[in-house]
Write a protein that holds these residues in place. Sequence first.
Motif, PDB file in Angstrom:
ATOM      1  N   PHE A 177     -11.062  -1.071  -5.817  1.00  0.00           N
ATOM      2  CA  PHE A 177      -9.871  -1.916  -5.596  1.00  0.00           C
ATOM      3  C   PHE A 177      -8.653  -1.028  -5.473  1.00  0.00           C
ATOM      4  O   PHE A 177      -8.452  -0.110  -6.280  1.00  0.00           O
ATOM      5  N   THR A 178      -7.840  -1.295  -4.467  1.00  0.00           N
ATOM      6  CA  THR A 178      -6.519  -0.692  -4.354  1.00  0.00           C
ATOM      7  C   THR A 178      -5.559  -1.757  -3.884  1.00  0.00           C
ATOM      8  O   THR A 178      -5.984  -2.849  -3.461  1.00  0.00           O
ATOM      9  N   ASN A 179      -4.272  -1.479  -3.962  1.00  0.00           N
ATOM     10  CA  ASN A 179      -3.295  -2.502  -3.576  1.00  0.00           C
ATOM     11  C   ASN A 179      -2.052  -1.849  -2.998  1.00  0.00           C
ATOM     12  O   ASN A 179      -1.820  -0.650  -3.147  1.00  0.00           O
ATOM     13  N   GLY A 180      -1.259  -2.663  -2.313  1.00  0.00           N
ATOM     14  CA  GLY A 180      -0.015  -2.175  -1.741  1.00  0.00           C
ATOM     15  C   GLY A 180       0.571  -3.170  -0.776  1.00  0.00           C
ATOM     16  O   GLY A 180       0.032  -4.264  -0.558  1.00  0.00           O
ATOM     17  N   CYS A 181       1.709  -2.747  -0.157  1.00  0.00           N
ATOM     18  CA  CYS A 181       2.377  -3.611   0.816  1.00  0.00           C
ATOM     19  C   CYS A 181       1.824  -3.409   2.221  1.00  0.00           C
ATOM     20  O   CYS A 181       1.757  -4.369   2.994  1.00  0.00           O
ATOM     21  N   PHE A 182       1.496  -2.171   2.564  1.00  0.00           N
ATOM     22  CA  PHE A 182       0.923  -1.838   3.874  1.00  0.00           C
ATOM     23  C   PHE A 182       1.724  -2.516   4.988  1.00  0.00           C
ATOM     24  O   PHE A 182       1.175  -3.204   5.843  1.00  0.00           O
ATOM     25  N   ASP A 183       3.043  -2.265   4.958  1.00  0.00           N
ATOM     26  CA  ASP A 183       3.941  -2.960   5.882  1.00  0.00           C
ATOM     27  C   ASP A 183       3.756  -2.447   7.310  1.00  0.00           C
ATOM     28  O   ASP A 183       3.366  -3.206   8.197  1.00  0.00           O
ATOM     29  N   LEU A 184       4.012  -1.170   7.529  1.00  0.00           N
ATOM     30  CA  LEU A 184       3.742  -0.552   8.821  1.00  0.00           C
ATOM     31  C   LEU A 184       2.669   0.510   8.584  1.00  0.00           C
ATOM     32  O   LEU A 184       2.931   1.547   7.989  1.00  0.00           O
ATOM     33  N   LEU A 185       1.472   0.230   9.034  1.00  0.00           N
ATOM     34  CA  LEU A 185       0.343   1.110   8.731  1.00  0.00           C
ATOM     35  C   LEU A 185       0.552   2.477   9.396  1.00  0.00           C
ATOM     36  O   LEU A 185       0.836   2.559  10.594  1.00  0.00           O
ATOM     37  N   HIS A 186       0.399   3.552   8.621  1.00  0.00           N
ATOM     38  CA  HIS A 186       0.612   4.903   9.129  1.00  0.00           C
ATOM     39  C   HIS A 186      -0.499   5.824   8.625  1.00  0.00           C
ATOM     40  O   HIS A 186      -1.353   5.396   7.818  1.00  0.00           O
TER      41      HIS A 186
END
Length: 485
Positions: free
Chosen positions: A353-362
């Motif tokens: 499991f990981t988490n984040g916003c990942f708004d603009l994938l880079h």
Amino acid sequence: MTLQSLDHLRKLDGKRIIVLGDVMLDTFVYGHCARISPEAPIPVVRIEREEVMLGGAGNVARNIAALGAEAILIGVVGQDAAGAALRTKIHEEARIYADLALEQRPTTQKIRYIAAQQQMLRVDIEESGPIGAASLLHAFARQLPTADAVVLSDYAKGVLTPDLLTTVIRQARAAGKPIIADPKTIDVARYDGVTLLTPNAAEAAQASGQACDEDEGACSAADQLLAAMPTSPAVLITRGAKGMTLAQRGAPAIHLPALARAVFDVSGAGDTVVAMLAVALASGLDVTEAAHLANVAAGKAVSKPGTAVVTVDELREELQHDYALSTSDKIAVPSGAVRIIDSWRRCGARIGFTNGCFDLLHPGHLSQLAQARAVCDRLVVGLNTDASIQRLKGPARPVQHEQARAAVLAALTMVDLVILFGDDTPIDLITLLRPDILIKGKDYTVDRIAGADFVQSYGGRIFLADLLPGHSTTKLINRINHLAN
């Protein structure tokens, strides 16, 4: 395939299987063919390399070892160079142990000449007269007490005589060991008492007089074989592209469709089936579950060249393929995610499991996700909703709305499941899912990771992924704004 049988894959290690039968040396001679002989209308093959491996009952043993069990190989070899080569190959193989008798006869060999991935010729060196049973019975009696199952691998080369079969079947049954017999004779009555007989379609047809091309004919053939073996409970007929037919006394027959995605070479596939059946029955599966596993193993075996083995990891990958999700199915609500993750766990999968916003994938995101997927079998990504990102980063974020961000993540092969969460931290989601591995970047320390204490409390791991320098969403947005101005 049921989830119960997938769960049993974790129990295959450490079983001990006796393989009694006709041991052979398989030689594959590879070369190049560019012309026809001027002496006769035959191809001329220029030899380039040669591979030697265990064949016959030895190939069953190789498959058993590849599945994580131990194989005790009982048979005979000649006092010749091929016999010496065969014993050397056994010594080189992990988890295969030999209890072989020496005989004044040539070691059985099959030599195949191959060019352009086609067999050009096969040469057999053998004597197939009956062999004295005394030394083989002594070896069998030595090994039986510590065995979990017995395979009778009959290639009609003289080892499995009717008298020997009667004795070893009686002894194995008395010891409570499952017995799998792979026959090579129309006289199936000699195998009476085995737990499972595994003829191919041609063998079943010859023994019963009933063609096995269609399901109905295979059922009739299996019924006749069971009638000839009144104390045996089951027959499994392997039918190549038609799959398998399992007949159990007193129950309706089961037809298993062939599962091969691509057929490269059918050599040795029957040995793979027998090996999988033996390990499965030794591990406590019933005959139906064992047959399902064997069908999957056969599909994998025929996709490989030569008498290749199938490993337990390959088998798990094939089984889990049925439970892989499409991109649209990867985006789940928490309750649905629990059901999916539970099914993966019953397959023996480790959940990351990981988490984040990942708004603009880079590239930094991709690097972290790839590292995360490398330490687990299934990667679940908790994705902040738009509302939670606005609370954390201000009203100007996110740049992409939550459904767009979820769709991009779900399209990545390293991501198995995406779950949106609206809290400031994913602690409630972590508590619900109970991942085996919790993953964050190395810009965090363990004491700053939400849910780390909880995951560690039940034996879970924390993994810190390396960061890819120079990449962040904030820097990307600032660059876009700079270019816009």
